[in-house]
Design an enzyme around this catalytic site. Sequence first.
Site, PDB file in Angstrom:
ATOM      1  N   ASP A   7       0.920  -1.167  -0.032  1.00 15.93           N
ATOM      2  CA  ASP A   7      -0.308  -0.056   0.091  1.00 15.93           C
ATOM      3  C   ASP A   7       0.685   1.241  -0.062  1.00 15.93           C
ATOM      4  OD1 ASP A   7      -3.359   0.214   1.033  1.00 15.93           O
ATOM      5  OD2 ASP A   7      -2.258   2.069   1.048  1.00 15.93           O
ATOM      6  N   GLY A  53      -5.167   4.449   1.865  1.00 20.05           N
ATOM      7  CA  GLY A  53      -4.838   3.526   3.221  1.00 20.05           C
ATOM      8  C   GLY A  53      -4.582   3.884   4.457  1.00 20.05           C
ATOM      9  N   THR A 110     -16.864  -3.572  -9.701  1.00 21.95           N
ATOM     10  CA  THR A 110     -17.827  -2.558  -9.104  1.00 21.95           C
ATOM     11  C   THR A 110     -19.241  -2.918  -9.979  1.00 21.95           C
ATOM     12  OG1 THR A 110     -18.493  -0.207  -8.760  1.00 21.95           O
ATOM     13  CG2 THR A 110     -16.986  -0.943 -10.557  1.00 21.95           C
ATOM     14  N   TYR A 119     -15.030   5.908 -13.802  1.00 21.28           N
ATOM     15  CA  TYR A 119     -14.716   4.884 -12.910  1.00 21.28           C
ATOM     16  C   TYR A 119     -15.251   3.617 -13.222  1.00 21.28           C
ATOM     17  CZ  TYR A 119     -15.439   2.068  -8.706  1.00 21.28           C
ATOM     18  OH  TYR A 119     -15.183   1.022  -7.827  1.00 21.28           O
ATOM     19  N   LYS A 132     -12.950   0.168 -14.519  1.00 23.73           N
ATOM     20  CA  LYS A 132     -13.043  -1.206 -14.056  1.00 23.73           C
ATOM     21  C   LYS A 132     -13.454  -2.238 -14.999  1.00 23.73           C
ATOM     22  CE  LYS A 132     -12.161  -0.544  -9.901  1.00 23.73           C
ATOM     23  NZ  LYS A 132     -10.987  -1.557  -8.837  1.00 23.73           N
ATOM     24  N   ASN A 137     -22.858  -1.984  -2.472  1.00 23.62           N
ATOM     25  CA  ASN A 137     -22.344  -0.938  -1.411  1.00 23.62           C
ATOM     26  C   ASN A 137     -21.740  -1.767  -0.341  1.00 23.62           C
ATOM     27  OD1 ASN A 137     -24.279   0.367  -2.888  1.00 23.62           O
ATOM     28  ND2 ASN A 137     -23.757   2.084  -1.830  1.00 23.62           N
ATOM     29  N   HIS A 155     -19.602   8.597   1.853  1.00 22.59           N
ATOM     30  CA  HIS A 155     -20.327   7.321   2.011  1.00 22.59           C
ATOM     31  C   HIS A 155     -21.387   7.449   3.159  1.00 22.59           C
ATOM     32  CE1 HIS A 155     -16.941   5.735  -0.029  1.00 22.59           C
ATOM     33  NE2 HIS A 155     -18.009   4.983  -0.992  1.00 22.59           N
ATOM     34  N   ILE A 195     -29.804  14.226   2.624  1.00 23.52           N
ATOM     35  CA  ILE A 195     -30.406  13.153   1.781  1.00 23.52           C
ATOM     36  C   ILE A 195     -30.465  13.575   0.401  1.00 23.52           C
ATOM     37  CG2 ILE A 195     -32.452  11.692   1.140  1.00 23.52           C
ATOM     38  CD1 ILE A 195     -33.164  11.716   4.120  1.00 23.52           C
TER      39      ILE A 195
HETATM   40  N1  UDP Z   1     -26.344   9.521   0.155  1.00 20.24           N
HETATM   41  C1  UDP Z   1     -27.070  10.430   0.410  1.00 20.24           C
HETATM   42  N2  UDP Z   1     -26.236  11.471   1.503  1.00 20.24           N
HETATM   43  C2  UDP Z   1     -24.936  11.394   1.558  1.00 20.24           C
HETATM   44  C3  UDP Z   1     -24.360  10.311   1.163  1.00 20.24           C
HETATM   45  C4  UDP Z   1     -25.094   9.475   0.307  1.00 20.24           C
HETATM   46  O1  UDP Z   1     -28.105  10.720   0.459  1.00 20.24           O
HETATM   47  O2  UDP Z   1     -24.531  12.194   2.512  1.00 20.24           O
HETATM   48  C5  UDP Z   1     -27.229   8.410  -0.531  1.00 20.24           C
HETATM   49  C6  UDP Z   1     -26.421   8.299  -2.207  1.00 20.24           C
HETATM   50  O3  UDP Z   1     -27.130   9.494  -2.928  1.00 20.24           O
HETATM   51  C7  UDP Z   1     -26.749   6.937  -2.495  1.00 20.24           C
HETATM   52  C8  UDP Z   1     -26.571   6.318  -1.175  1.00 20.24           C
HETATM   53  O4  UDP Z   1     -26.749   7.320  -0.244  1.00 20.24           O
HETATM   54  O5  UDP Z   1     -28.032   6.949  -3.112  1.00 20.24           O
HETATM   55  C9  UDP Z   1     -25.339   5.774  -0.832  1.00 20.24           C
HETATM   56  O6  UDP Z   1     -24.211   6.495  -1.280  1.00 20.24           O
HETATM   57  P1  UDP Z   1     -22.832   6.082  -1.213  1.00 20.24           P
HETATM   58  O7  UDP Z   1     -21.916   7.325  -1.520  1.00 20.24           O
HETATM   59  O8  UDP Z   1     -22.658   5.424   0.300  1.00 20.24           O
HETATM   60  O9  UDP Z   1     -22.502   4.827  -2.098  1.00 20.24           O
HETATM   61  P2  UDP Z   1     -22.713   4.796  -3.820  1.00 20.24           P
HETATM   62  O10 UDP Z   1     -24.097   4.111  -3.958  1.00 20.24           O
HETATM   63  O11 UDP Z   1     -22.723   6.115  -4.193  1.00 20.24           O
HETATM   64  O12 UDP Z   1     -21.678   3.855  -4.219  1.00 20.24           O
END
Ligand code: UDP
Length: 335
Positions: free
Chosen positions: A40, A45, A126, A150, A154, A179, A196, A214
Amino acid sequence: MVPSFMRDKKSVLLVGGAGYVGSATTEQLIERGYHAVVLDNLYQGHQDAIHPAAEFIKGSISDEEFLDNLFGSREFFGAMDFAGETLIEFSMTNPNRYFQANVVDGLKLLNAMVKHGVERFVFSSTSAIYGEPQEIPMPETHQKYPGNSYGESKLIFEQILKWYHRIHNIRSVCFRYFNAAGASERFGEDHRPETHLIPLILQVALGQRNEIKIFGDDYPTKDGTCVRDYTHVYDLAQAHIAGLENADSLGHDAFNLGNGDGYTVQEVIQAARDVTGHAIPATIVPRRAGDVSRMVASSEKAKSVLGWNPKFPKIHQILETAWKWHLQNHKGYER
Ligand code: UDP
């Protein structure tokens, strides 16, 4: 029966082993009797995410001379690649970085493996390779039109792996994550910057943020918020080990890893309120660019071919482990 290759300790190279899924997999490889070699550059990391029983080598797969020395100096049973760039949003402003890290540097790793006869490879792929879902749950045969650089990077690498199997006999198993979530006792989720959903929600519960935003409530889902398939890192790690141990018979293959249960953002927040006992204020803000309404995996293939059997399939179980880790590591891996 213990497979013959398990009788002696086999070395496995974990590129990106100080990251989120990499650290969880290192932990389980060690518990299963392997010698884990974590490679790494600690760019994303964390030093504290390196298992104390692992051998740590600081370096980058972008350095061909370094790779040549590494593979020339020891024997590896196989390699796993968790490294690379992963954030969808940034991949739409800086594609070069994604193709460089996920394709160009990945090729350097593969070429060093070919040169030194390391022939088993497990690859972090992914669900972003699929693009806009045409059917839910999504099988591996789903059409593949990535909506961001991205996912494209992949997908390109998965296709490269197909040819390296055919031409160089590198056996490769690709895992398409939906996820990743949850934590072990020791290792959890800590990205800088954190984008996330679950760690952000838990930072609200810890009082480190005032609210969770949200991103949109006008999607065609039951409460208008996006649906995602959250999969525990423990279960992802289990699949990686099964992939490594079955690589010889699989040749080249790819598997979705998910629970087939989608949860809306609102449902995840409510589950986090149940688990943490905190109110977790939430406000609706506009949609985030690049989000699709629903991503849910069919993992029937991983279950039937690899015998994958998730231990933490439900969102409350996943959140309980993540909350426990966050309570013990308020600042993540920062000391
Ligand atoms: N999300 C959200 N608010 C946040 C972060 C994420 O509403 O502060 C939502 C995002 O729009 C998605 C879901 O949560 O629908 C998961 O997002 P994340 O970034 O964790 O993973 P992704 O699905 O993008 O890989």
